[in-house]
Design a protein around this motif. Structure first.
Motif, PDB file in Angstrom:
ATOM      1  N   VAL A   5      60.841 -67.589  89.109  1.00 29.33           N
ATOM      2  CA  VAL A   5      62.152 -67.162  89.624  1.00 29.33           C
ATOM      3  C   VAL A   5      63.089 -68.260  90.399  1.00 29.33           C
ATOM      4  CG1 VAL A   5      63.430 -65.619  91.231  1.00 29.33           C
ATOM      5  CG2 VAL A   5      60.948 -64.932  90.357  1.00 29.33           C
ATOM      6  N   GLU A   6      64.051 -68.421  89.665  1.00 32.16           N
ATOM      7  CA  GLU A   6      65.004 -69.584  90.241  1.00 32.16           C
ATOM      8  C   GLU A   6      66.052 -68.955  91.086  1.00 32.16           C
ATOM      9  OE1 GLU A   6      67.559 -73.406  89.038  1.00 32.16           O
ATOM     10  OE2 GLU A   6      66.165 -72.319  87.336  1.00 32.16           O
ATOM     11  N   ILE A   7      65.962 -69.363  92.288  1.00 30.88           N
ATOM     12  CA  ILE A   7      67.055 -68.981  93.143  1.00 30.88           C
ATOM     13  C   ILE A   7      68.167 -69.990  93.394  1.00 30.88           C
ATOM     14  CG2 ILE A   7      67.613 -68.177  95.562  1.00 30.88           C
ATOM     15  CD1 ILE A   7      64.518 -67.278  95.647  1.00 30.88           C
ATOM     16  N   LYS A   8      69.344 -69.494  93.314  1.00 29.11           N
ATOM     17  CA  LYS A   8      70.592 -70.475  93.346  1.00 29.11           C
ATOM     18  C   LYS A   8      70.895 -70.789  94.682  1.00 29.11           C
ATOM     19  CE  LYS A   8      72.325 -70.258  88.949  1.00 29.11           C
ATOM     20  NZ  LYS A   8      73.588 -70.284  88.179  1.00 29.11           N
ATOM     21  N   LYS A   9      71.315 -72.011  94.781  1.00 29.03           N
ATOM     22  CA  LYS A   9      71.934 -72.157  96.533  1.00 29.03           C
ATOM     23  C   LYS A   9      72.958 -71.080  96.864  1.00 29.03           C
ATOM     24  CE  LYS A   9      72.035 -76.688  95.276  1.00 29.03           C
ATOM     25  NZ  LYS A   9      72.389 -78.164  95.492  1.00 29.03           N
ATOM     26  N   LYS A  10      72.943 -70.810  97.929  1.00 28.81           N
ATOM     27  CA  LYS A  10      74.050 -69.720  98.154  1.00 28.81           C
ATOM     28  C   LYS A  10      74.980 -70.412  99.322  1.00 28.81           C
ATOM     29  CE  LYS A  10      72.572 -65.053  96.851  1.00 28.81           C
ATOM     30  NZ  LYS A  10      71.878 -64.091  97.447  1.00 28.81           N
ATOM     31  N   ASP A  11      76.117 -70.417  99.113  1.00 29.17           N
ATOM     32  CA  ASP A  11      76.776 -70.504 100.227  1.00 29.17           C
ATOM     33  C   ASP A  11      76.713 -69.390 101.495  1.00 29.17           C
ATOM     34  OD1 ASP A  11      77.688 -72.473  98.950  1.00 29.17           O
ATOM     35  OD2 ASP A  11      79.843 -71.822  98.415  1.00 29.17           O
ATOM     36  N   THR A  12      76.862 -69.935 102.665  1.00 26.54           N
ATOM     37  CA  THR A  12      76.242 -69.045 103.973  1.00 26.54           C
ATOM     38  C   THR A  12      77.607 -69.390 104.854  1.00 26.54           C
ATOM     39  OG1 THR A  12      74.185 -69.698 103.811  1.00 26.54           O
ATOM     40  CG2 THR A  12      74.773 -68.860 105.942  1.00 26.54           C
ATOM     41  N   PHE A  13      78.255 -68.177 105.258  1.00 30.72           N
ATOM     42  CA  PHE A  13      79.399 -68.019 106.118  1.00 30.72           C
ATOM     43  C   PHE A  13      79.074 -66.974 107.289  1.00 30.72           C
ATOM     44  CE2 PHE A  13      81.537 -69.250 102.217  1.00 30.72           C
ATOM     45  CZ  PHE A  13      81.864 -70.608 102.611  1.00 30.72           C
ATOM     46  N   LEU A  14      79.180 -67.481 108.489  1.00 30.28           N
ATOM     47  CA  LEU A  14      78.959 -66.549 109.522  1.00 30.28           C
ATOM     48  C   LEU A  14      77.552 -65.860 109.631  1.00 30.28           C
ATOM     49  CD1 LEU A  14      82.462 -65.025 109.841  1.00 30.28           C
ATOM     50  CD2 LEU A  14      81.643 -66.968 111.046  1.00 30.28           C
ATOM     51  N   SER A  15      76.509 -66.630 109.324  1.00 27.89           N
ATOM     52  CA  SER A  15      75.101 -66.186 109.500  1.00 27.89           C
ATOM     53  C   SER A  15      74.703 -66.251 110.833  1.00 27.89           C
ATOM     54  CB  SER A  15      74.544 -66.538 108.174  1.00 27.89           C
ATOM     55  OG  SER A  15      72.886 -66.102 108.231  1.00 27.89           O
ATOM     56  N   TRP A  16      73.993 -65.111 111.340  1.00 28.61           N
ATOM     57  CA  TRP A  16      73.362 -65.560 112.606  1.00 28.61           C
ATOM     58  C   TRP A  16      72.014 -66.619 112.326  1.00 28.61           C
ATOM     59  CZ3 TRP A  16      75.793 -64.838 116.767  1.00 28.61           C
ATOM     60  CH2 TRP A  16      76.720 -63.510 116.923  1.00 28.61           C
ATOM     61  N   SER A  17      71.712 -67.234 113.248  1.00 31.28           N
ATOM     62  CA  SER A  17      70.642 -68.071 112.858  1.00 31.28           C
ATOM     63  C   SER A  17      69.190 -67.248 113.273  1.00 31.28           C
ATOM     64  CB  SER A  17      70.288 -69.279 113.898  1.00 31.28           C
ATOM     65  OG  SER A  17      70.450 -68.914 115.199  1.00 31.28           O
TER      66      SER A  17
ATOM     67  N   MET B  99      73.024 -57.190 108.520  1.00 34.52           N
ATOM     68  CA  MET B  99      73.225 -58.760 108.775  1.00 34.52           C
ATOM     69  C   MET B  99      72.210 -59.573 108.244  1.00 34.52           C
ATOM     70  SD  MET B  99      75.797 -60.832 109.793  1.00 34.52           S
ATOM     71  CE  MET B  99      75.534 -62.420 109.402  1.00 34.52           C
ATOM     72  N   ARG B 100      72.494 -60.616 107.839  1.00 39.69           N
ATOM     73  CA  ARG B 100      71.514 -61.614 107.211  1.00 39.69           C
ATOM     74  C   ARG B 100      71.181 -62.864 108.249  1.00 39.69           C
ATOM     75  NH1 ARG B 100      71.498 -65.801 103.368  1.00 39.69           N
ATOM     76  NH2 ARG B 100      73.821 -66.037 103.510  1.00 39.69           N
TER      77      ARG B 100
ATOM     78  N   THR C  92      69.626 -66.641 108.990  1.00 40.32           N
ATOM     79  CA  THR C  92      69.546 -67.715 108.100  1.00 40.32           C
ATOM     80  C   THR C  92      68.483 -68.755 109.124  1.00 40.32           C
ATOM     81  OG1 THR C  92      71.688 -67.840 107.174  1.00 40.32           O
ATOM     82  CG2 THR C  92      70.459 -69.883 107.053  1.00 40.32           C
TER      83      THR C  92
ATOM     84  N   GLU D 237      72.609 -68.670 117.034  1.00 42.85           N
ATOM     85  CA  GLU D 237      73.824 -69.663 116.785  1.00 42.85           C
ATOM     86  C   GLU D 237      74.490 -69.079 115.589  1.00 42.85           C
ATOM     87  OE1 GLU D 237      74.211 -72.426 118.175  1.00 42.85           O
ATOM     88  OE2 GLU D 237      72.255 -72.807 119.075  1.00 42.85           O
ATOM     89  N   LEU D 238      75.708 -69.489 115.386  1.00 39.89           N
ATOM     90  CA  LEU D 238      76.348 -69.106 114.126  1.00 39.89           C
ATOM     91  C   LEU D 238      76.288 -70.241 112.904  1.00 39.89           C
ATOM     92  CD1 LEU D 238      79.373 -66.807 114.886  1.00 39.89           C
ATOM     93  CD2 LEU D 238      77.383 -66.435 113.331  1.00 39.89           C
ATOM     94  N   LEU D 239      75.914 -69.865 111.731  1.00 40.40           N
ATOM     95  CA  LEU D 239      75.703 -71.102 110.598  1.00 40.40           C
ATOM     96  C   LEU D 239      76.589 -70.788 109.614  1.00 40.40           C
ATOM     97  CD1 LEU D 239      71.765 -71.226 110.621  1.00 40.40           C
ATOM     98  CD2 LEU D 239      73.053 -72.378 112.241  1.00 40.40           C
ATOM     99  N   ASN D 240      77.051 -71.778 109.102  1.00 45.51           N
ATOM    100  CA  ASN D 240      77.905 -72.092 107.968  1.00 45.51           C
ATOM    101  C   ASN D 240      77.324 -73.066 106.906  1.00 45.51           C
ATOM    102  OD1 ASN D 240      80.004 -70.079 108.862  1.00 45.51           O
ATOM    103  ND2 ASN D 240      80.154 -71.648 110.599  1.00 45.51           N
ATOM    104  N   ALA D 241      77.158 -72.831 105.738  1.00 46.78           N
ATOM    105  CA  ALA D 241      76.404 -73.890 104.675  1.00 46.78           C
ATOM    106  C   ALA D 241      77.391 -73.806 103.476  1.00 46.78           C
ATOM    107  CB  ALA D 241      75.181 -73.700 104.546  1.00 46.78           C
TER     108      ALA D 241
ATOM    109  N   ILE E  46      65.773 -73.445  96.743  1.00 51.03           N
ATOM    110  CA  ILE E  46      66.571 -73.666  95.700  1.00 51.03           C
ATOM    111  C   ILE E  46      66.327 -75.140  95.139  1.00 51.03           C
ATOM    112  CG2 ILE E  46      69.019 -74.018  95.440  1.00 51.03           C
ATOM    113  CD1 ILE E  46      69.436 -72.061  97.465  1.00 51.03           C
TER     114      ILE E  46
END
Lengths: 581, 728
Positions: A2-14, B1-2, B4, B116-120, B509
């Motif tokens: 399975v190849e997972i693609k790099k996904k952009d991440t916005f406003l994700s909790w750590s 909510m995801r 990371t 924390e809030l992360l963006n990538a 990835i």
């Protein structure tokens, strides 16, 4: 795949990385302390305290080779050993009518003792008693190997780190010495029907098996002169000429313990970790009445006693640092999510009320705030003026701060431990004083063979902390620590040797540092683990060594006071031989 | 909510150059975790920009950092009046880049514990195709770091500016004119060198009055100056503040006076994690402009007094709601009930009045050691020395007298012998005698310019070999032998200490791992008369140090690769697992044969590999997980699939060979000689048999032969012998 693609991440909790369990949070016990004690009591560990296992287990191997190997369907030595050990444990319990042997540590007895009542009056199927899940061989294997009972052709001494090595015993052969040891145990039990019919009996009765406990049990080694007693004495006292230096260290330690017991029993003093520590560290015997008697070791035991003194230097240092760690962890707990700055904790040490409380505990008056004082000034409050932290100062401290002194390591240790001051700023003050006293006392040993021996237990100065390392860093950072106020010393010591040390060790044990009890962020310490209750450092092998001596019938509890250990006539004979050498 | 895992963002692809920025920096955590990540482990150049105040504080701690200014360059940035506070990271790959812009510092708390809030954002550059609009962000990020370099203290700034100028040599696509890139990126990089965060909002909404201002921040002005200002400017705007009790320094007294347009929310469900995330949004009509990154809701951050970096973008209200729809929720709280925290926002560093300060020390590529320092004493020092200490060593390796003449900079030309002594991280101190007192400055980590550019191929064979080793471990023992022969034992130890084979499990990835390269030929170490010459020449001390380096390397790979696979149970990682497994087993067996390793230790490491591949093991308080078990669990016992994968990867062959090696070592060192090596280590053998039995695999000669080929250690005779002795 399975190849997972790099996904952009916005406003994700750590993501929270969960804490993982660990022990020895400052690395003081499993590193330096264990390295020292593994030399001083080589092959006697905290989990190998019963002498008879050292002859019983080799016998299991020999018996398997003689009677089973290649002849029966039981083709695993391990299985054969577990089977014998299960019968042996049951035999010991049966002989003690359902109880474990004196002084305990009979492997498997916790499971079997409660069952005893249900099986005592009926025939027992052999298959029923496979209860030894963690057989004694798992604990004793490395010690037995170190004593060269196996044909291992070891090209080096097993060190404490090697206890982690999986010495597989399934492939073990006995050495000539091992065969002799096994043979001596066989002598004790050879005639017993249970031994003769061990492989053929499918069922048996308790009375059949209790004879094994009677003649081959753990505490029965002490009775009379069973055939394996002598060879075990020879083994532990290295009369078998094993070459490694640690075998000699062990021999001397055992002699030291015999001598200590002899002297202490004559003064009605119980031989335990504390009284032994006093005797090696302060050359003092502390009588129950509170009186202190000076004691000088015979010259032939001076060397080993001094090594134990070095061990004790490390112990007091460990206790001081671990006590401070307990306070830091619990302070972090009580502060909750806010955390706290180390400066705040240090500031508390200067409060008038805390100083008053310390004055009460020590029953001494301070001239000014603790933080404004220097170690020199603190000690001077007791009327002893030690101007500098050099050899002369160390000699003076050693001669004037004896065991009973308020600033003695023993007194400071007891004040913290007995009053459970771990959670308090008072505990930190006493621990800091303890740390500087132990450091200054050590200076006179610096650059001596013994001081260097302690230093050699350090593999990595960033992970292994002991007194010479503290001294080195104090000198490197502060130069004249003895005349530096605590407001400078305390934050440096706590930060480097407690807070950072814990973080360093946590990162060393798990790459994301998930074993850390707390973390630091922008000078704020915040909790990760709920509790850390009290210092865990102590001399883990001491009680095992005493028990071995008791098993070898060299020490015996006094009939009037069980805590007092007397040297038997056999023990005295051994001591005499030691001195004559 | 995801959620990371911040550290895993560094495990996606191998970077060539990395620019990282942080307010607070923890070198220990960085070296133990992030530096070992796939992105950084082999990166050519790594720069960490750190706030000057925190850098100076760090200097006071005697941190056991091993690679500081040697493997990665730390650049202290001084922002007059404020602080350097961004958490912007740029990873440059051969054909692309990643930009992380969040709220977390490069500390253990920031990366593993705080909330924390992360963006990538990931940017792929494909030759011949149109550049993606996000390339603009990459160019802007580089500009950000270039401008930061202008504020650097010491020689590190000079190096970093030079490196930035050289970037197009490695990344030709950086030569493109930003204006030629079509389209707009998904987000905008908002940083203080370009515009203030508040200015960005004002530009985004023009002169329209927002209907709502949403604030999530751990820090505020102590007098709520900024909030008051915006409240006054946008009087009709509803203000929602989400903060955390006991940590956020929110003045409730000031807040109460601000009227009924303020709503306060407390965070719940944070599991004791400290809120450190920052998010500010402004709603105008149906659109929400949001800014998230390093900027707290303070005047210093929003008005550009600090240096901050954030991502700005337009989002939907639903996206915002999603933040609080799971475990982490916000709950309305009366202002008077809110318990404020006491920790204050970061503020400008106040220089401490030490008698001597060593700001910077650097060794340039020409062997010139340049220091920058300051003496604050009333009287000039009677004498002053610069001393250099190596990591872990007590005594200085060199001392240089420094004549005091009001200069704040001194250059020393180092001779060849001294240059040779400079290995590993070096700390410099000034020691002065002032008014009869010996005073030592806080240390400065020596910037070692020539070592900071990591060229794995330098002097050690071909780049390809190095790449293969870090990708798969293949060729390591041979390469090590080359180093031992040609560069000496210290170089081999250093090489082993710095080497990590990459982790890959397909769940991350990046391109799939390359197929195993053909194994390099090696002499047969099983021949006792073939102990190499270099091994015979080692002193006892050298042998011991080298031996320890072997063990440490094996433990590290078991810990960070094998055990990680055992935890994750992703069958896609099987190839990577076996690469590392073979590397360790081969190294241990060969090391034992060459007389470097103790038999019991060598055997133990091999057994640990077997445990890690089968069902794990627990001993002496240490627990090793088993990859087979975790795969079984992850695949819910899907035996046909597991069997197929295990056969394809030749797990049976590799298990057998490892066992043969361990058994041989054991047998020859005290095992039961009359029964032969195949009978020793039955417990470990049982584990192997159990796996084979569960998968209903019967072993065949070709599996063993194939595995033996991969080891490339044995001659035909030995191979035949091992085939014959197979007991599985």
């Amino acid at each position: 795949m399975v190849e997972i693609k790099k996904k952009d991440t916005f406003l994700s909790w750590s993501k929270l990385i969960q804490i993982s369990e660990g022990q020895d949070p400052l690395g003081l016990n499993l590193r330096v302390s264990a390295r020292l004690s593994s030399q001083l009591l080589y092959c006697i560990t905290s989990i190998t305290p019963r002498a008879r296992y050292y002859s019983f287990l080799p016998w299991c191997i020999a018996d398997f080779i003689e009677r089973e190997k290649g002849k029966t369907r039981v083709n695993s030595l391990r299985d054969a050993m577990i089977s014998r050990e299960s019968m042996f444990t049951l035999g010991c319990i049966a002989w003690h009518d359902g109880n474990t042997c004196d002084d305990g540590r009979l492997v498997g007895s916790d499971t079997l003792s409660p069952l005893y009542e249900t099986i005592r009056n009926r025939r027992i199927n052999k298959e029923e008693i496979k209860y030894v899940e963690q057989p004694a061989i798992d604990a004793y294997n490395a010690s037995i190997a170190g004593l060269e009972i196996y044909k291992l052709e070891l090209d080096h001494e097993l060190d404490q780190d090697e206890e982690n090595i999986q010495l597989s015993f399934d492939d073990i052969e006995l050495s000539e010495l091992g065969t002799k040891v096994a043979e001596s145990y066989r002598e004790s039990i050879r005639e017993l029907p249970v031994i003769q019919n061990l492989l053929t009996w499918k069922t048996f009765q308790i009375k059949d098996i209790s004879e094994w406990g009677r003649y081959g049990g753990l505490c029965e080694l002490r009775e009379g002169s069973p055939p394996d007693q002598k060879i075990l004495i020879d083994l532990f006292f290295n009369k078998v000429n094993l070459k490694s230096r640690s075998h000699e260290f062990r021999r001397h330690t055992l002699a030291l313990l015999l001598k200590a017991a002899d002297k202490m029993s004559s003064e009605k003093i119980a031989l335990n970790e504390n009284s032994f520590n006093d005797a090696v560290y302060f050359n003092a015997l502390s009588k129950p009445s509170g009186m202190i008697k000076k004691y000088l070791w015979p010259s032939s035991l001076e060397d080993i006693a001094t090594r134990w003194k070095m061990f004790q230097f490390h112990f007091y240092l460990s206790f001081a640092l671990e006590s401070i760690l307990v306070t830091v962890v619990n302070k972090a707990l009580s502060c909750g999510i806010e955390g706290f700055a180390l400066d705040e904790l240090v500031k508390e040490l200067g409060s008038r009320s805390i100083v008053r409380s310390v004055e009460q505990i020590l029953q001494i008056g301070f001239d000014k705030s603790f933080l404004e004082m220097t170690p020199h000034e603190i000690i001077a409050c007791s009327g002893i003026d030690i101007k500098s932290a050099d050899r002369a100062g160390s000699m003076k401290l050693d001669s004037e701060i004896g065991i009973k002194h308020i600033f003695s390591e023993r007194n400071l240790h007891n004040l913290i431990a007995e009053n459970a001051l771990y959670y308090t700023p008072e505990g930190i003050i006493l621990s800091l004083i303890l740390l500087t006293v132990v450091t200054l006392r050590y200076i006179k040993w610096e650059n001596t063979a013994y001081g260097n021996w302690l230093l050699r237990a350090v593999d990595d100065p960033y992970k292994d902390i002991t007194v010479p390392i503290i001294l080195r860093e104090l000198r490197g950072n502060i130069i004249d620590f003895w005349n530096t106020p605590w407001k400078v010393l305390a934050p440096m010591l706590i930060n480097r040797f407690v807070v950072r040390q814990h973080v360093i060790l946590a990162l060393d044990k798990s790459w994301d540092g998930s074993r850390a009890f707390f973390h630091t962020d922008q000078d704020i310490i915040r909790r990760r683990k709920p509790r850390y209750d009290k210092p865990t450092c102590h001399n883990t092998r001491f009680m095992s060594a005493v028990l071995i001596l008791k098993d070898l019938n060299l020490l015996r509890s006094d009939s009037a006071n069980k805590d007092i250990l007397k040297v038997t006539s056999e023990g005295k004979a051994i001591l005499e031989k030691e001195f004559s050498q | 909510m995801r959620y990371t895992d911040y550290c895993e963002l560094f495990d996606l692809e191998k970077a060539e150059t990395a620019f990282l920025s942080t307010y607070e920096f923890d070198p220990l955590f960085f070296e133990h975790r992030i530096l070992l990540s796939k992105a950084l482990a082999d990166a050519r150049r790594i720069v960490v920009f750190v706030d000057y105040g925190r850098y100076m504080k760090l200097m006071l701690n005697d941190e056991p950092a091993r690679y500081f200014n040697q493997r990665y360059l730390v650049v202290p940035i001084k922002k007059s009046g404020g602080v350097f506070h961004p958490k912007l990271n740029l990873l440059l790959y051969r054909s692309g880049a990643s930009i992380f812009c969040g709220s977390n510092n490069l500390t253990q708390a920031g990366c593993t514990h705080n909330l924390e809030l992360l963006n990538a954002i990931h940017v792929d550059i494909e030759d011949g195709k149109q550049y993606p609009p996000e390339l603009k962000l990459v160019i802007e990020a580089i500009e950000f770091f270039r401008l930061s370099g202008d504020l650097a203290i010491g020689y590190a700034g000079t190096i970093v500016k030079k490196w930035i100028e050289e970037l197009p040599l490695s990344f030709h696509w950086l030569l493109v004119n930003k204006k030629e890139i079509e389209g707009s990126p998904k987000v905008k990089l908002v940083h203080s060198f370009k515009e203030t965060p508040l200015g960005w909002f004002e530009n985004s909404i023009k002169d329209v009055m927002p209907t709502k201002l949403f604030i999530l921040s751990p820090f505020y002005d102590s007098d709520l100056k900024l909030l008051k200002r915006l409240n006054k400017k946008w009087p009709e705007c509803l203000i929602e503040i989400t903060a955390q009790q006991r940590t956020s320094n929110l003045s409730t007294q000031s807040l109460k006076k601000m009227g009924n347009k303020i709503k306060l929310f407390d965070l719940v469900g944070t599991e004791g994690r400290k809120l450190h995330a920052k998010l500010i949004t402004v709603t105008v009509g149906d659109t929400v402009q949001n800014l998230s990154g390093s900027a707290n809701f303070t005047t210093a951050a929003m008005d550009g007094i600090n240096i901050e970096a954030c991502f700005g973008q337009e989002i939907k209200i639903s996206q915002l709601r999603k933040l609080f729809d799971d475990e982490i929720q916000r709950k309305k709280i009366k202002i008077e009930d809110f318990e404020s925290g006491e920790e204050l926002p970061p503020s400008e560093y106040e220089e401490e009045s030490a008698a001597i300060r060593l700001f910077s020390s650097a060794l340039d590529q020409n062997g010139r050691l340049v220091i920058q320092y300051k003496v604050n004493a009333k009287n000039p020092p009677e004498s002053m020395y610069l001393v250099l200490k190596r990591f872990r060593e007590e005594k200085p390796i060199r001392s240089f007298p420094i004549s005091f003449n009001n200069s704040r900079e001194k250059t020393i030309i180092l001779d060849e012998n001294t240059l040779k002594e400079i290995q590993g991280a070096i700390r410099c101190y000034l020691i002065a005698l002032i008014e009869g007192k010996r005073i030592t400055s806080s240390p400065s980590w020596l910037v070692q310019e020539s070592r900071l550019t990591y060229e794995p191929s330098e002097g050690r064979g071909e780049t390809d070999t190095q790449r293969k080793i870090t990708e798969t471990g293949r060729g390591l023992t041979e390469h090590l032998e080359y180093i031992l022969k040609n560069e000496g034992v210290m170089a081999a130890i250093e090489y082993l200490e710095n080497l990590n084979i990459r982790f890959y499990d397909g769940g991350t990835i990046g391109p799939p791992p390359p197929p195993p390269p053909p194994p390099p030929k090696s002499r047969d170490p099983s021949r006792p008369d073939d102990v190499p010459e270099w091994a015979l020449e080692l002193s006892e001390n050298e042998r011991k140090t080298l031996e320890q380096a072997y063990y440490d390397f094996a433990d590290r790979q078991i810990h960070r690769v094998l055990q990680r696979h055992a935890r994750r149970g992703n069958i896609n990682g099987l190839r990577n697992f076996l690469d590392v497994y073979v590397t360790i087993c081969k190294m241990m067996y060969k090391g034992y044969k060459e007389g470097i390793l103790k038999p019991l230790y060598a055997m133990d490491k091999i057994c640990r590999c077997v445990y890690s591949l089968t069902d794990g093991h627990e001993f002496a308080g240490e627990e090793l997980g088993g990859y087979f078990l975790s795969i079984l669990d992850a695949q819910s016992g899907n035996m046909p699939l597991i069997k197929e994968e295990f056969l394809e990867a030749n797990v049976p062959g590799h298990l057998i060979i490892a066992m043969q090696m361990a058994q041989e070592i054991r047998w020859k060192n005290g095992g039961m000689k009359e029964v032969g090596p195949k009978k020793v280590l039955p417990k470990q053998s049982a584990k192997v048999n159990q796996v084979l039995k569960k998968l209903e695999i019967t072993t065949a000669d070709d599996q063993i032969e194939k595995a033996l080929e991969e080891y490339a250690l044995f001659d035909e005779e030995t191979k035949k012998e091992w085939l014959k002795s197979n007991c599985y």
